[in-house]
Design a protein around this motif. Structure first.
Motif, short mmCIF file in Angstrom:
data_model
loop_
_atom_site.label_atom_id
_atom_site.label_comp_id
_atom_site.label_asym_id
_atom_site.label_seq_id
_atom_site.Cartn_x
_atom_site.Cartn_y
_atom_site.Cartn_z
N GLU A 35 -6.67 -63.38 -14.59
CA GLU A 35 -6.84 -62.87 -15.95
C GLU A 35 -7.68 -61.60 -15.92
OE1 GLU A 35 -6.76 -65.65 -19.64
OE2 GLU A 35 -8.75 -65.72 -18.74
N TRP A 36 -7.37 -60.68 -16.82
CA TRP A 36 -8.22 -59.52 -17.09
C TRP A 36 -9.03 -59.79 -18.34
CZ3 TRP A 36 -9.34 -55.47 -14.12
CH2 TRP A 36 -8.47 -55.12 -13.09
N TYR A 37 -10.28 -59.36 -18.31
CA TYR A 37 -11.19 -59.53 -19.43
C TYR A 37 -11.76 -58.18 -19.85
CZ TYR A 37 -11.24 -64.39 -17.80
OH TYR A 37 -10.89 -65.66 -17.41
N HIS A 38 -12.15 -58.12 -21.11
CA HIS A 38 -12.72 -56.90 -21.66
C HIS A 38 -14.03 -57.24 -22.36
CE1 HIS A 38 -12.65 -53.92 -25.22
NE2 HIS A 38 -13.25 -53.33 -24.20
N GLN A 39 -15.04 -56.44 -22.07
CA GLN A 39 -16.31 -56.62 -22.76
C GLN A 39 -16.80 -55.27 -23.26
OE1 GLN A 39 -19.51 -58.41 -20.48
NE2 GLN A 39 -20.50 -59.12 -22.35
N SER A 40 -16.89 -55.14 -24.56
CA SER A 40 -17.43 -53.92 -25.14
C SER A 40 -18.90 -54.14 -25.47
CB SER A 40 -16.64 -53.53 -26.39
OG SER A 40 -16.60 -54.60 -27.31
N VAL A 46 -13.92 -61.08 -23.51
CA VAL A 46 -12.73 -61.76 -23.98
C VAL A 46 -11.57 -61.47 -23.03
CG1 VAL A 46 -13.45 -61.73 -26.39
CG2 VAL A 46 -12.06 -59.84 -25.50
N TRP A 47 -10.64 -62.39 -22.99
CA TRP A 47 -9.48 -62.18 -22.13
C TRP A 47 -8.53 -61.21 -22.82
CZ3 TRP A 47 -4.33 -63.13 -23.11
CH2 TRP A 47 -4.05 -63.81 -24.28
N VAL A 48 -7.81 -60.43 -22.02
CA VAL A 48 -6.83 -59.51 -22.60
C VAL A 48 -5.43 -59.75 -22.05
CG1 VAL A 48 -8.45 -57.69 -23.19
CG2 VAL A 48 -7.41 -57.70 -20.93
N ALA A 49 -5.33 -60.22 -20.81
CA ALA A 49 -4.02 -60.46 -20.22
C ALA A 49 -4.16 -61.41 -19.05
CB ALA A 49 -3.39 -59.16 -19.75
N TYR A 58 0.68 -63.64 -20.53
CA TYR A 58 0.23 -63.63 -21.91
C TYR A 58 -0.68 -62.43 -22.16
CZ TYR A 58 1.94 -68.40 -21.72
OH TYR A 58 2.73 -69.50 -21.56
N TYR A 59 -0.62 -61.94 -23.36
CA TYR A 59 -1.44 -60.80 -23.77
C TYR A 59 -2.14 -61.11 -25.08
CZ TYR A 59 1.33 -58.20 -20.37
OH TYR A 59 1.95 -57.77 -19.22
N ARG A 60 -3.35 -60.61 -25.16
CA ARG A 60 -4.06 -60.68 -26.43
C ARG A 60 -3.31 -59.82 -27.43
NH1 ARG A 60 -8.95 -62.67 -26.82
NH2 ARG A 60 -10.19 -62.30 -28.70
N PHE A 67 -0.47 -52.80 -22.93
CA PHE A 67 -0.98 -53.16 -21.60
C PHE A 67 0.05 -53.99 -20.85
CE2 PHE A 67 -5.86 -53.14 -22.60
CZ PHE A 67 -5.72 -51.87 -23.12
N THR A 68 0.07 -53.83 -19.54
CA THR A 68 0.96 -54.62 -18.69
C THR A 68 0.18 -55.12 -17.49
OG1 THR A 68 2.88 -53.29 -19.32
CG2 THR A 68 3.09 -54.66 -17.36
N ILE A 69 0.20 -56.43 -17.30
CA ILE A 69 -0.46 -57.03 -16.14
C ILE A 69 0.59 -57.24 -15.06
CG2 ILE A 69 -0.14 -59.39 -17.01
CD1 ILE A 69 -2.85 -60.10 -15.73
N SER A 70 0.19 -56.97 -13.83
CA SER A 70 1.11 -57.17 -12.71
C SER A 70 0.28 -57.46 -11.47
CB SER A 70 1.99 -55.95 -12.49
OG SER A 70 1.21 -54.82 -12.14
N ARG A 71 0.94 -57.78 -10.41
CA ARG A 71 0.23 -58.04 -9.17
C ARG A 71 1.08 -57.67 -7.97
NH1 ARG A 71 -1.23 -64.07 -8.51
NH2 ARG A 71 -1.83 -63.96 -10.72
N ASP A 72 0.43 -57.35 -6.88
CA ASP A 72 1.08 -57.11 -5.60
C ASP A 72 0.45 -58.12 -4.64
OD1 ASP A 72 1.90 -56.29 -3.08
OD2 ASP A 72 1.83 -54.17 -3.59
N ASN A 73 1.15 -59.20 -4.42
CA ASN A 73 0.58 -60.26 -3.58
C ASN A 73 0.39 -59.81 -2.13
OD1 ASN A 73 0.37 -62.15 -5.66
ND2 ASN A 73 2.50 -62.83 -5.38
#
Length: 114
Positions: A35-40, A46-49, A58-60, A67-73
Motif C-alpha cells: 500500500e501507498w500512504y500519504h501524510q500531509s 492515510v492510504w491512497v492505493a 484499490y484507490y482512495r 494515480f496508478t499503483i504498479s509493481r515490478d516483482n
C-alpha cells in the motif's frame, strides 16, 4: 532485515506528474499486498492505493483516475504514478505491507505548487 525505501518525490506544479518508487530489501514482495500512504502536515497518514496478488487494486476516491499503483516483482519495487497533481496531494508518501506492516521508512516528499 526487511526494509522499504521510498524515492521519486519532488517539487512540481499543479497538473504535473511524478513517479514514486518503493524498493524492498530482505523480503520478496511478489506474494505480498502493499500500500501507498500519504501524510500531509498536521494530518494522519492515510492510504491512497494498494494492490497485491489475490488482493486486487484499490484507490482512495481522491486519487482515482489520477494515480496508478504498479509493481515490478523482478526489481522488488512498488510504484505510484501520480498524474494531474493537485496542491492537496502535497505531503510525504510512504509504502508498507498491508497484512504485516514494518517500521515506517523515511518516505518521499511531494510538493505541488499552485
Amino acid at each position: 532485515q526487511v526494509q522499504l525505501v521510498e524515492s521519486g518525490g519532488g517539487l512540481v506544479q499543479a497538473g504535473g506528474s511524478l513517479r514514486l518508487s518503493c524498493v524492498a530489501s530482505g523480503i520478496d514482495i511478489s506474494r505480498l499486498a502493499m500500500e501507498w500512504y500519504h501524510q500531509s502536515p498536521g494530518n494522519v497518514r492515510v492510504w491512497v492505493a494498494n494492490n497485491g496478488p489475490s488482493y486486487g487494486t484499490y484507490y482512495r476516491d481522491s486519487v482515482k483516475g489520477r494515480f496508478t499503483i504498479s509493481r515490478d516483482n523482478a526489481k522488488n519495487t512498488l510504484y505510484l504514478e501520480m498524474n494531474s497533481l493537485k496542491p492537496e496531494d502535497s505531503g510525504t508518501y510512504y509504502c508498507n505491507f498491508i497484512s504485516q506492516p514494518i517500521s515506517w521508512g523515511q518516505g518521499t516528499q511531494v510538493t505541488v505548487s499552485s
